[in-house]
Design a protein around this motif. Structure first.
Motif, PDB file in Angstrom:
ATOM      1  N   ILE A   1       0.857  -1.187   0.000  1.00 40.05           N
ATOM      2  CA  ILE A   1       0.000   0.000   0.000  1.00 40.05           C
ATOM      3  C   ILE A   1       0.895   1.239   0.000  1.00 40.05           C
ATOM      4  O   ILE A   1       1.807   1.344   0.822  1.00 40.05           O
ATOM      5  N   PRO A   2       0.669   2.201  -0.901  1.00 45.29           N
ATOM      6  CA  PRO A   2       1.526   3.396  -0.936  1.00 45.29           C
ATOM      7  C   PRO A   2       1.386   4.245   0.318  1.00 45.29           C
ATOM      8  O   PRO A   2       0.285   4.424   0.849  1.00 45.29           O
ATOM      9  N   VAL A   3       2.515   4.731   0.812  1.00 40.93           N
ATOM     10  CA  VAL A   3       2.541   5.617   1.971  1.00 40.93           C
ATOM     11  C   VAL A   3       3.116   6.959   1.513  1.00 40.93           C
ATOM     12  O   VAL A   3       4.265   7.029   1.076  1.00 40.93           O
ATOM     13  N   VAL A   4       2.325   8.000   1.594  1.00 36.06           N
ATOM     14  CA  VAL A   4       2.779   9.340   1.232  1.00 36.06           C
ATOM     15  C   VAL A   4       3.366   9.971   2.485  1.00 36.06           C
ATOM     16  O   VAL A   4       2.642  10.347   3.411  1.00 36.06           O
ATOM     17  N   THR A   5       4.685  10.065   2.547  1.00 36.58           N
ATOM     18  CA  THR A   5       5.352  10.552   3.750  1.00 36.58           C
ATOM     19  C   THR A   5       5.079  12.038   3.967  1.00 36.58           C
ATOM     20  O   THR A   5       4.925  12.807   3.030  1.00 36.58           O
ATOM     21  N   GLN A   6       5.050  12.419   5.232  1.00 37.41           N
ATOM     22  CA  GLN A   6       4.717  13.780   5.620  1.00 37.41           C
ATOM     23  C   GLN A   6       5.546  14.164   6.836  1.00 37.41           C
ATOM     24  O   GLN A   6       5.944  13.302   7.622  1.00 37.41           O
ATOM     25  N   THR A   7       5.832  15.444   6.999  1.00 35.25           N
ATOM     26  CA  THR A   7       6.547  15.927   8.179  1.00 35.25           C
ATOM     27  C   THR A   7       5.532  16.250   9.267  1.00 35.25           C
ATOM     28  O   THR A   7       4.695  17.142   9.108  1.00 35.25           O
ATOM     29  N   TYR A   8       5.603  15.540  10.381  1.00 31.76           N
ATOM     30  CA  TYR A   8       4.612  15.696  11.438  1.00 31.76           C
ATOM     31  C   TYR A   8       5.133  16.449  12.659  1.00 31.76           C
ATOM     32  O   TYR A   8       4.363  16.696  13.594  1.00 31.76           O
ATOM     33  N   SER A   9       6.408  16.776  12.690  1.00 31.44           N
ATOM     34  CA  SER A   9       6.935  17.521  13.832  1.00 31.44           C
ATOM     35  C   SER A   9       6.220  18.871  13.918  1.00 31.44           C
ATOM     36  O   SER A   9       5.940  19.496  12.894  1.00 31.44           O
ATOM     37  N   THR A  10       5.916  19.284  15.136  1.00 29.62           N
ATOM     38  CA  THR A  10       5.216  20.537  15.488  1.00 29.62           C
ATOM     39  C   THR A  10       3.730  20.503  15.144  1.00 29.62           C
ATOM     40  O   THR A  10       3.025  21.471  15.421  1.00 29.62           O
ATOM     41  N   THR A  11       3.221  19.406  14.554  1.00 28.99           N
ATOM     42  CA  THR A  11       1.799  19.372  14.203  1.00 28.99           C
ATOM     43  C   THR A  11       0.942  18.973  15.400  1.00 28.99           C
ATOM     44  O   THR A  11       1.420  18.388  16.372  1.00 28.99           O
ATOM     45  N   VAL A  12      -0.347  19.269  15.315  1.00 29.71           N
ATOM     46  CA  VAL A  12      -1.270  19.028  16.422  1.00 29.71           C
ATOM     47  C   VAL A  12      -2.376  18.045  16.042  1.00 29.71           C
ATOM     48  O   VAL A  12      -2.600  17.046  16.724  1.00 29.71           O
ATOM     49  N   ILE A  13      -3.079  18.333  14.973  1.00 36.42           N
ATOM     50  CA  ILE A  13      -4.286  17.591  14.646  1.00 36.42           C
ATOM     51  C   ILE A  13      -4.044  16.130  14.257  1.00 36.42           C
ATOM     52  O   ILE A  13      -4.785  15.242  14.697  1.00 36.42           O
ATOM     53  N   PRO A  14      -3.024  15.811  13.425  1.00 38.03           N
ATOM     54  CA  PRO A  14      -2.856  14.410  13.017  1.00 38.03           C
ATOM     55  C   PRO A  14      -2.760  13.428  14.177  1.00 38.03           C
ATOM     56  O   PRO A  14      -3.444  12.409  14.181  1.00 38.03           O
ATOM     57  N   ILE A  15      -1.949  13.729  15.169  1.00 35.37           N
ATOM     58  CA  ILE A  15      -1.790  12.784  16.286  1.00 35.37           C
ATOM     59  C   ILE A  15      -3.070  12.671  17.100  1.00 35.37           C
ATOM     60  O   ILE A  15      -3.419  11.596  17.596  1.00 35.37           O
ATOM     61  N   ILE A  16      -3.812  13.762  17.234  1.00 34.49           N
ATOM     62  CA  ILE A  16      -5.073  13.693  17.977  1.00 34.49           C
ATOM     63  C   ILE A  16      -6.053  12.772  17.264  1.00 34.49           C
ATOM     64  O   ILE A  16      -6.733  11.947  17.891  1.00 34.49           O
ATOM     65  N   LEU A  17      -6.135  12.892  15.940  1.00 31.20           N
ATOM     66  CA  LEU A  17      -7.033  12.031  15.175  1.00 31.20           C
ATOM     67  C   LEU A  17      -6.588  10.570  15.240  1.00 31.20           C
ATOM     68  O   LEU A  17      -7.412   9.660  15.380  1.00 31.20           O
ATOM     69  N   ILE A  18      -5.285  10.346  15.146  1.00 30.87           N
ATOM     70  CA  ILE A  18      -4.760   8.975  15.194  1.00 30.87           C
ATOM     71  C   ILE A  18      -5.042   8.343  16.552  1.00 30.87           C
ATOM     72  O   ILE A  18      -5.485   7.190  16.643  1.00 30.87           O
ATOM     73  N   VAL A  19      -4.806   9.080  17.625  1.00 28.48           N
ATOM     74  CA  VAL A  19      -5.054   8.554  18.970  1.00 28.48           C
ATOM     75  C   VAL A  19      -6.541   8.332  19.205  1.00 28.48           C
ATOM     76  O   VAL A  19      -6.942   7.371  19.861  1.00 28.48           O
ATOM     77  N   TRP A  20      -7.359   9.210  18.651  1.00 30.61           N
ATOM     78  CA  TRP A  20      -8.810   9.029  18.781  1.00 30.61           C
ATOM     79  C   TRP A  20      -9.250   7.722  18.138  1.00 30.61           C
ATOM     80  O   TRP A  20     -10.027   6.952  18.711  1.00 30.61           O
ATOM     81  N   VAL A  21      -8.750   7.451  16.934  1.00 28.46           N
ATOM     82  CA  VAL A  21      -9.052   6.187  16.265  1.00 28.46           C
ATOM     83  C   VAL A  21      -8.496   5.015  17.074  1.00 28.46           C
ATOM     84  O   VAL A  21      -9.178   3.999  17.289  1.00 28.46           O
ATOM     85  N   ALA A  22      -7.271   5.155  17.548  1.00 23.94           N
ATOM     86  CA  ALA A  22      -6.636   4.087  18.321  1.00 23.94           C
ATOM     87  C   ALA A  22      -7.409   3.780  19.598  1.00 23.94           C
ATOM     88  O   ALA A  22      -7.501   2.612  20.010  1.00 23.94           O
ATOM     89  N   SER A  23      -7.973   4.813  20.223  1.00 22.65           N
ATOM     90  CA  SER A  23      -8.715   4.602  21.467  1.00 22.65           C
ATOM     91  C   SER A  23      -9.950   3.733  21.239  1.00 22.65           C
ATOM     92  O   SER A  23     -10.308   2.909  22.096  1.00 22.65           O
TER      93      SER A  23
END
Length: 353
Positions: free
Chosen positions: A100-122
């Motif tokens: 599956i293709p993974v489009v890499t992204q710079t996530y340092s200093t970001t806020v929303i992506p990790i919140i969404l990922i943790v919400w799904v993970a929860s």
């Protein structure tokens, strides 16, 4: 607050010529100021996991994955192929996961992506805890939670952010081409929100490109008033509140904003006060509109915030664009201060205990 102050001090020392960016002292002080913000996904992963009812270590791990060195370096690695090539949504693919293709992204200093990922993970975490036999939970709950949530975050949430980011860059360029004042209102108002999503990285490279091609940049002046708006809002909260703890937070936040470091103001003062935050954003937008209509330009890179004013002076002398830029900052500061005094210092959002 401490991180913001360190970044402000480093900015002051380098502008004043007291410290060289090549010195060990600069490197260490800069790291002290930048480490928390660079690894923000890790800190927010812990906080989000706690908020969504999942063990904090899951959030820390998921945040760590987003800033893991190998994945960070993959952002600049060789492109395997391009998705949607030849369209406005073309995306370079540098990694794959199970084909599956993974489009890499710079996530340092970001806020929303990790919140969404943790919400799904929860939700995955809670479902597994509820449905797996007790004897299997110790191993399979963390294993499957991370196995599903991490790739999903990297494969789905990241690319979506990338598409939005690229579209945003093209939108800003188009808006400036039509009317710089309207673009200033839009960009000035939403800049802090873009920073929270990490989408501002779609626009920042344009500053350098403009200066290299034309000798000046017309985008950066549109967000200049943001620091002044933050200062006004924080000062209003400081003057209105009687809580010693809140006043002690407002003081370093104000100083940091003066040096163009808005994170302490944003996360420590504005976000917990929705009305003050919205008024600050709108004040910044009005300032951005004034800068845009005035034809303000950035001619060189230097300090951020009010200290960076000399960078906006035309090499031929002070012009209407520079006067408009100064006016944009003053208007944003005054409007934000008055609004903050009007709405008061009471928080709209409860602290997470």
């Amino acid at each position: 607050m401490a991180s913001g102050m360190f970044k402000a001090l480093v900015s002051l020392f380098t502008v004043a010529g007291i410290m060289s960016k090549k010195s060990g002292t600069y490197v260490i002080l800069y790291a002290l100021g930048d480490a928390l913000f660079y690894f923000f996904p890790v800190a927010l992963g812990w906080s989000a996991a706690k908020r969504f009812g999942m063990k904090e270590l899951y959030g820390i791990t998921l945040g760590g994955i987003l800033v893991y060195p190998t994945l960070v370096s993959a952002v600049t690695s060789k492109t395997l192929y391009t998705l949607f090539a030849g369209t406005a949504f073309s995306l370079p693919v540098r990694l794959t996961f199970l084909g599956i293709p993974v489009v890499t992204q710079t996530y340092s200093t970001t806020v929303i992506p990790i919140i969404l990922i943790v919400w799904v993970a929860s939700h995955i975490y809670k479902w597994l805890n509820k449905n797996l036999p007790a004897i299997l939970r110790a191993f399979f709950v963390p294993f499957f939670t991370l196995l599903i949530a991490a790739p999903l975050g990297l494969i789905v949430i990241g690319p979506i952010a990338m598409v939005i980011q690229d579209s945003l860059s093209k939108l800003v360029i188009a808006m400036i081409g039509l009317n710089a004042g309207v673009a200033g209102l839009f960009l000035g108002t939403f800049w802090s929100i873009l920073v929270m999503f990490g989408l501002h990285w779609a626009i920042i490279p344009l500053f350098a490109i403009d200066i290299a091609q034309h000798g000046y940049d017309v985008i950066n002046p549109l967000i200049f008033a943001g620091a002044l708006a933050s200062m006004g809002s924080v000062l209003g909260v400081f003057l209105r509140t009687k809580d010693p703890k809140e006043r002690s937070i407002a003081i370093p936040a104000f100083i940091s904003s003066f040096f163009g470091i808005n994170e302490p103001s944003l996360y420590g003062v504005l976000i917990p006060r929705k009305k003050v935050m919205i008024s600050s954003f709108l004040s910044a937008g009005i300032g951005g509109a004034i800068a845009g209509f005035s034809g303000s330009k950035l001619y060189a890179f230097g300090a951020s915030g009010p200290l960076g004013l000399p960078c906006f002076i035309n090499p031929k002398g002070i012009d209407f664009g520079f006067i408009g830029l100064c006016l944009s900052g003053i208007v944003a500061f005054v409007l934000a201060l008055i609004s903050s005094m009007f709405f008061g210092a009471k928080k709209d959002v409860k602290d997470i205990k």
